[in-house]
Design an enzyme around this catalytic site. Structure first.
Site, PDB file in Angstrom:
ATOM      1  CG  ASP A 119      -0.333  -0.534   2.478  1.00 14.22           C
ATOM      2  OD1 ASP A 119       0.907  -0.554   2.562  1.00 14.22           O
ATOM      3  OD2 ASP A 119      -1.064  -0.927   3.392  1.00 14.22           O
TER       4      ASP A 119
ATOM      5  CG  HIS B 173      -5.867  -2.289   8.881  1.00 15.37           C
ATOM      6  ND1 HIS B 173      -5.924  -0.934   9.145  1.00 15.37           N
ATOM      7  CD2 HIS B 173      -4.558  -2.608   9.059  1.00 15.37           C
ATOM      8  CE1 HIS B 173      -4.740  -0.474   9.452  1.00 15.37           C
ATOM      9  NE2 HIS B 173      -3.883  -1.469   9.416  1.00 15.37           N
TER      10      HIS B 173
HETATM   11  C1  F6R Z   1       1.482  -1.485   6.129  1.00 20.21           C
HETATM   12  C2  F6R Z   1       0.161  -2.099   6.237  1.00 20.21           C
HETATM   13  C3  F6R Z   1      -0.630  -2.054   7.505  1.00 20.21           C
HETATM   14  C4  F6R Z   1       0.190  -2.413   8.742  1.00 20.21           C
HETATM   15  C5  F6R Z   1      -0.679  -2.357   9.994  1.00 20.21           C
HETATM   16  C6  F6R Z   1       0.142  -2.558  11.249  1.00 20.21           C
HETATM   17  O1  F6R Z   1       1.983  -1.651   4.824  1.00 20.21           O
HETATM   18  O2  F6R Z   1      -0.289  -2.598   5.285  1.00 20.21           O
HETATM   19  O3  F6R Z   1      -1.700  -2.965   7.399  1.00 20.21           O
HETATM   20  O4  F6R Z   1       0.740  -3.678   8.591  1.00 20.21           O
HETATM   21  O5  F6R Z   1      -1.321  -1.128  10.076  1.00 20.21           O
HETATM   22  O6  F6R Z   1       0.995  -1.473  11.414  1.00 20.21           O
HETATM   23  P1  F6R Z   1       2.171  -1.508  12.466  1.00 20.21           P
HETATM   24  O7  F6R Z   1       3.105  -2.588  12.046  1.00 20.21           O
HETATM   25  O8  F6R Z   1       2.822  -0.159  12.383  1.00 20.21           O
HETATM   26  O9  F6R Z   1       1.542  -1.789  13.789  1.00 20.21           O
END
Ligand code: F6R
Length: 256
Positions: free
Chosen positions: A67, A138
């Site tokens: 993304d 998500h």
């Molecule tokens: C990032 C993505 C998001 C993250 C998720 C967790 O490319 O696709 O789905 O994996 O928001 O974020 P963190 O790792 O910062 O807790």
């Protein structure tokens, strides 16, 4: 679906890096699906170490990121292109032209999303997809309510996600973009193999929903329950609300 629970963040990062490295050693031109955020940072650090100290060769690999925020220039320090260059691509021998991040600044977003899907297909599909999970369940930016068969498209970010990510924008939610381009759940589910990582108590509810809750667009990560080859790797805190007991190693690591 295989769930493994490790002692801490360092262990989940090393296991994920080892699984990705195993694939790259077997398939020089592997197609990797990559994630940003804080979760995969340890994995990227370990892959960089493997490159520098063990000569892990990335010269043939192709990458596709999940993304990108809409409207941030690629050189903005919080753009996902910048994140990937800084935390991985600039430190290994991947060819920059083989790295792909969705275009958050395309004039025609729909066309650009279709081209991204087409390119993944043209490269033979994703061999492996690395994922984190949002506090609301998500995956990529497929927020709750996303179709389980969705493809790459522009999505509106929820208030919860913008709040969670404000920490990267001086804790100022007004600076967090409102939209993102994201691979769909269907795009992710087409990957040959998936690794989902989570650490910390703030992920415990989402992890419990994803692993032991019903398959539902309310928790997009629950879609992974029906993938043929998914490994979910959690630290103890992220796994703290799971009811069942899970092993500490995936079957592939078992010594017989
Ligand atoms: C990032 C993505 C998001 C993250 C998720 C967790 O490319 O696709 O789905 O994996 O928001 O974020 P963190 O790792 O910062 O807790």
């Amino acid at each position: 679906m295989e769930v493994v629970v490790k002692e801490n963040y360092d262990e989940i990062s090393k296991l994920a890096a080892q699984m990705i490295a195993d694939l790259i050693r077997k398939k020089k031109n592997a197609v990797l699906g990559l994630a940003t955020g804080s979760t995969p940072l340890g994995t990227y650090k370990e892959l960089v170490r493997m490159h520098k100290e063990e000569g892990l060769d990335f010269s043939g690999i192709i990458t596709f990121n999940l993304d990108e925020y809409v409207g941030l220039p690629p050189l903005h320090p919080e753009s996902y292109r910048y994140f990937m260059n800084t935390n991985l691509f600039d430190q290994i021998n991947v060819k920059k032209e083989n790295t792909n991040v969705p275009d958050g600044n395309a004039e025609d977003q729909d066309l650009s999303c279709q081209e991204y899907e087409d390119k993944i297909k043209k490269m033979g599909g994703l061999d492996i997809q690395l994922l984190g999970i949002g506090g609301n369940g998500h995956i990529a930016f497929n927020e709750p309510g996303s179709s389980l068969s969705s493809r790459t498209r522009t999505k509106t970010l929820t208030e919860k996600t913008r709040q969670d990510n404000a920490r990267f924008f001086n804790n100022d939610i007004t600076l967090v973009p409102k939209y993102a381009v994201t691979m769909g759940i269907g795009t992710i589910m087409d990957a040959g193999e998936i690794i989902l990582l989570a650490n910390g108590t703030n992920k415990a509810d989402a992890v419990a929903q994803a692993v032991e809750g019903p398959v539902s667009s309310h928790c997009p990560a629950s879609a992974l329950q029906s993938h043929k080859m998914v490994t979910m790797i959690f630290d103890k805190e992220a796994a703290s609300k799971l009811k069942d007991h899970y092993p500490t190693d995936p079957v592939r690591n078992k010594k017989v």
